[in-house]
Every structure is written in C-alpha cells, then in structure tokens.
Scaffold this active site. Structure first.
Site, PDB file in Angstrom:
ATOM      1  CE  LYS A  41      32.242  12.983  -2.717  1.00  0.00           C
ATOM      2  NZ  LYS A  41      33.374  12.075  -3.057  1.00  0.00           N
ATOM      3  CD  GLU A  47      37.296  20.206  -9.884  1.00  0.00           C
ATOM      4  OE1 GLU A  47      37.645  19.036  -9.641  1.00  0.00           O
ATOM      5  OE2 GLU A  47      37.643  20.851 -10.878  1.00  0.00           O
ATOM      6  CE  LYS A  84      32.918  15.766 -10.140  1.00  0.00           C
ATOM      7  NZ  LYS A  84      33.959  14.811 -10.493  1.00  0.00           N
ATOM      8  CG  ASP A 104      41.646  12.403  -7.768  1.00  0.00           C
ATOM      9  OD1 ASP A 104      40.571  12.934  -7.419  1.00  0.00           O
ATOM     10  OD2 ASP A 104      42.556  12.111  -6.965  1.00  0.00           O
TER      11      ASP A 104
END
Lengths: 337, 239
Positions: B24, B28, B44, B146
């Site tokens: 993905k 950010e 990440k 978030d």
C-alpha cells in the site's frame, strides 16, 4: 441564454459580477484596506461597502454592456460572513431585484468559490481545498452534495496569516497574506512572544518568520489535502479562496500532486479572492434548476454551512462539461502553465 | 534472510525493501510485507515529502516515526492489543512490525454485516468492546489521532466467533492527558464512523456508552466532544 448578476460583500471585499452561461462578462471589485496593525471591523466594513456598492454596480453593468432588463436573476451572498457587510449587500440585491422585477437567489459564499473554481479550471471531480481568511476546509462532492471532509476547529489559515501580519505590522495593502508571501528565507518559530523577542534581538528578520509560518502552515494544508485524496481516491485538486492566490502554496500542492500523478487546478487573484462573479455563477447553477429565494427567505446568516443544506441540489457534478477558460492555471502533468 | 552489508552506501534497509512486497502507498508512508528474523513482518516506510522544506520534513518525519513507536509500546504495556514492534531504523524512518494475519478491518466487518442484512443490534457486542479498548487507551493518555474503522482490526477467533481487536496505524498519535485532545480523538472517530457507515448512529452511541462506563476520566472527555461537535457549526466563517 441566462444572465445572472451576483453581489458579494461578506468580508472586506465588495464585488459585483455578471455571468452569462459560463462566461464572465464583468467582475469589478473594491477592497477595504485598514492601516498596518489593524484588522477590519464589521461596522466600518459595512460603511465602506455602502459607499462603494452603487459605483461598482454601475461598473458591472457598463463593462458587461448590459441593462437591467437583460438580467435574468439576481444572486447575492446569503452567508457565511460578517453580519453588517452581508446585510448591506443583501439590501441592495433585494432592492434591485424588486426594482427590476427579477427573481432572487441566496448563495452560499463557499459554494460560490467552488463553483467558480470548477468553471474557470474545468476540474471534473476534484478534492477542494478552500482556504481563506474565514474558512479552511477540505471538501469533496459525494452523493449529490458537497461534504466537508476536514476543517479547522479553531481559526482559518488566512486569519492565522492576517493576525500574524498584524503582530509584525505588515501592510494590509493589497492584503496581509500577499505581503507575507513577498517576504522570505527561513527558520522555524512562530509564537507572538518569540517573534518579538527574536526580532528585537536580531535573531531573525521578519522575513524569516514569514517564511517559516508559510512553510509550516502550508505543509499542513498540503498534507491534509493529500490524505483526503488518498481517502476518496481522487486525482484532482482544486484550491479556492483568497489564500489560494499564494504561489508557494500552489507550488507545494503541485509537487505533491506530481508525486501522486494527480492534477492541480488553481485560479488567479481575480477568482481566488472574493468576487461577485462567483456568486453569479453559483446563482446561475441554482437558478437553472429552479432554485430561487423568496423575499421572506432572503435574510442573511453569518454561519451558513457548506453542507448539507446549502448544496446546489441535484447538480450532477461529474457530468457537466466545463471548458478551461481564461485565468486557469493547470500545474503538473501538463506542458507549460 | 542472508546477512546484508550496505552496498554503494545505500542503507541495508533500503535494499531489504527492494525485495519486499509493496502492499500500500498511503499519503504518508509506503507499507511493505517481508520476512524479518523468520517472521512475517509489515514494514512501514515514511518517505521524504518533496513539497516540504527539507528541514521541516526531516524533523516531522522523525518525530512521527518516534511518536508512533512510543504510542504502540505504551498501549502494549497497558495490555491493549497493538502490533509488536520488531525494529526501528531512524536513518530511513522505517518501522518493522508484526503482521496481524487472519483479520479484517472493523470497517469491512460492519460493511459486510450490513450488506448481509444483519440488524445493527448484532454489532452491539463489537461496539461495547471498541468503547472499552478506547477508554483504556485514553486512560493511558495515548491519543490515537486517526481513529477510523479502517484502523481497528478484528482477528478471527476460534470456531468463527469474534476474536480480539487490534489497534493499528498510530502514525498521528501522541501522548496527552488533556480531555480536549481525547475529545477530538473521539470526534474524528465519530465523523469517520458516520460518514463511512450510514445509519449507524445507534451503534456509535453504544460505543460511547461503553467508553463512558469504562473510564473514570470519560465524562470530561465526552463534555469536550460535545463542545467540539458544536465548534464547526458555530465558528464565524468570514471571508
């Protein structure tokens, strides 16, 4: 052929514009500018507008080469904005509508920005960043209405910039934000106390502070827009509102778009900054689907929300064909500007 | 994984990522799947944002990476399920974490429940659990930043029953004791919830009730939530 005249005066700009089927025939405007260090107050702003409005109205008609009889509909800003200036302008709009025997349409100021942005740039289904002195919102059109996907819960970015300009006494002519943009080279602190201390101790210049403020605040705006785009799967960005004139913001947004393979649409100061034609354009959209405002409903409101009640109903946003016109700046994924 | 020496001055992590699978690319960060120390891992990577001034970018990226890791660890220490952190590389701003397998996002779960015609009441148990977990998280003074139904995973339990809930994506999180910050956290969830899942007001109400019942600090947070809800509408919108 449908000709709509639009009256706008919700803040310190008084503008009257005439639009005929997507063509801007005239769009004169006056700005109430206060001395450095002072903001604009409602009653004085209303006074300014009262003094200018009839002249501007005359100009609008003359530049378009039209007579009152040629107008089909009178649009005006119903809100949001400052009370006294809104009332001043609404009063004149109501009066001419009755004098000329034309229907009235009360328009949401924010929708005006968006509709003009779409008309001028030809953006199809963009994520909209609406940034001005009074508003900071990220908006997208979904299921037949404009929806706010994100907004500031304290002050608008333009207000933030304007207040800072007052603190360091930057000129308000033509606008504080414009003058902040003209000053640059950078560092990172922004608090009022820190600003005074640093300026007086020579640690940094006013230019440094302006640069830092812009860089930080604009990074936030671009980041939030990018998140909205990722969430909605959108490949277009449209910046509207006075702060949208800022070239650095446009540049930053452009870089972000390029990295994602998206397109950026922005307009120049004629249409970014509050103007009458944007009200006329939104009014045109509403009028042609039969939406008008009865005199008894033509009151103004300082807190008119962008969604859900103020949307242009049943407008199929993606279906409409809009050709990019004059004043369009398409950045990235295109040759030239 | 064979031992890797940095080649041509490129960090070993960057080379590692070249062999991992990109699953993905968010606004950010890029998210990869790979194997780390024999385990299936999610990596990440917060990449550089060219639109930002380099000094600002470096500072923000590093801070966000550190904040994310700190918040996850703090949650785990308090017994809240979040992915295990295997490794953090601050030169490339990469976080290696546990991959939560056999799970769906709560978003997917609610959507499919609604699509299959289940009543909202069937999801009340889920709402209760989410409320409880968020109360615990806020009691630890972790503000997620978030909260959406895409950031809560539901792990398949034994015999097809609901398993545990795992919180993910702490990229915007920070430590704060302020009811205002926690109130905004819940506001974000409310907005995300109601805009993604139509006609679920009752479900969210249930979530809030469970939240309130699970924490002594909740009333102050709910009060702030009410205030923040009004703020968007009552703000003067000039210009």
């Amino acid at each position: 052929m449908t000709v709509v005249i639009g009256f706008e005066g919700s803040a310190n700009k008084i503008g009257i514009g005439i639009v005929r089927d997507g063509e801007v025939l005239s769009n004169p405007r006056r700005t109430y500018i206060t001395p450095p260090g002072q903001g604009f107050l409602p009653s004085e702003t209303a006074k300014h507008h009262r003094g200018a409005i009839l002249t501007v109205l005359r100009e609008a008609l003359d530049e378009a080469g039209l007579k009152p009889a040629d107008i089909d509909c009178v649009a005006f800003t119903k809100g949001p904005g400052m009370g006294a200036p809104l009332v001043t302008v609404a009063l004149v709009a109501r009066t001419v509508a009755q004098l000329w025997g034309k229907p009235l349409v009360g328009v949401n100021h924010c929708i005006g920005h968006i509709e003009m942005g779409r008309l001028i740039t030809g953006a199809n289904n963009p994520t909209v960043l609406y940034v001005s002195g009074g508003n900071t919102q990220v908006i997208a059109y979904s299921e037949r209405r404009y929806r706010i996907f994100g907004e500031t819960i304290d002050i608008a970015v333009g207000n933030c910039l304007d207040r800072f300009a007052r603190v360091i006494k930057i000129s308000n002519d033509p606008s504080p934000g414009y003058n902040i943009e003209q000053m640059f080279i950078g560092m990172l602190y922004i608090y009022y106390d820190a600003a005074h201390k640093m300026l007086s101790s020579g640690q940094c210049t006013a230019e440094d502070l302006c640069f830092s403020l812009q860089e930080t605040v604009f990074s936030m705006l671009v980041e939030i827009t990018e998140r909205a785009m990722a969430h909605c799967g959108s490949q277009e960005v449209l910046i509207v509102g006075g702060v949208g004139c800022n070239l650095r913001l446009q540049e930053m947004m452009g870089v972000m778009c390029e990295e994602r393979g998206a397109r950026l649409f922005a307009t120049d100061e004629r249409f970014c900054i509050d103007n009458g034609a944007m009200i006329a354009q939104a009014g045109w959209e509403m009028f042609r689907v039969g939406q008008t405002t009865e005199l008894s409903d033509s009151w103004i409101t300082q807190r008119y929300r962008t969604s859900p009640h103020s949307a242009v109903k049943n407008v199929h946003w993606p279906d409409q064909e809009h050709l990019p016109g004059d004043g369009c700046v398409c950045v990235n994924n295109q040759e030239g500007t | 994984m064979a031992h890797m020496e940095p080649v041509n001055n490129k960090p070993a992590v960057s080379q590692f990522l070249q062999q991992a699978v990109l699953i993905k690319q968010g606004a950010e960060a890029r998210v990869y799947r790979g194997r780390f120390l024999g385990k299936s891992a999610i990596i990440k990577e917060r990449f550089q944002k060219l639109y930002r001034h380099p000094a600002l970018d470096e500072k923000l990226t590093r801070r966000r990476t550190a904040q994310e890791v700190r918040s996850i660890l703090r949650c785990r220490k308090a017994g809240i399920d979040a992915p295990v952190i295997y490794f953090v590389d601050y030169t490339t701003n990469c976080i290696f974490l546990e991959e939560i397998i056999d799970s769906v996002t709560v978003r997917e779960h609610i959507a499919s429940a609604q699509a299959s015609g289940q009543s909202v009441e069937a999801l009340y148990g889920l709402a209760d659990t989410i409320g409880k977990i968020l109360a615990k998280m806020h009691d630890e003074d972790v503000v997620h930043g978030d909260l959406t139904t895409s950031n809560i995973l539901l792990v398949k339990g034994k015999e097809g029953r609901d398993g545990k809930l795992v919180l993910i994506d702490f990229g915007l999180s920070y430590i704060s004791a302020l009811p205002e910050d926690k109130g905004v956290d819940m506001y974000v969830l409310e907005k995300a919830f109601l805009s993604t899942h139509p006609n679920t007001e009752a479900l969210f109400e249930r979530l809030l009730k469970s939240y309130t019942a699970s924490s002594k600090k909740a009333p102050a947070v709910i009060k702030k939530l009410d205030e923040v809800r009004l703020r968007g509408r009552k703000r003067s919108m000039v210009g």
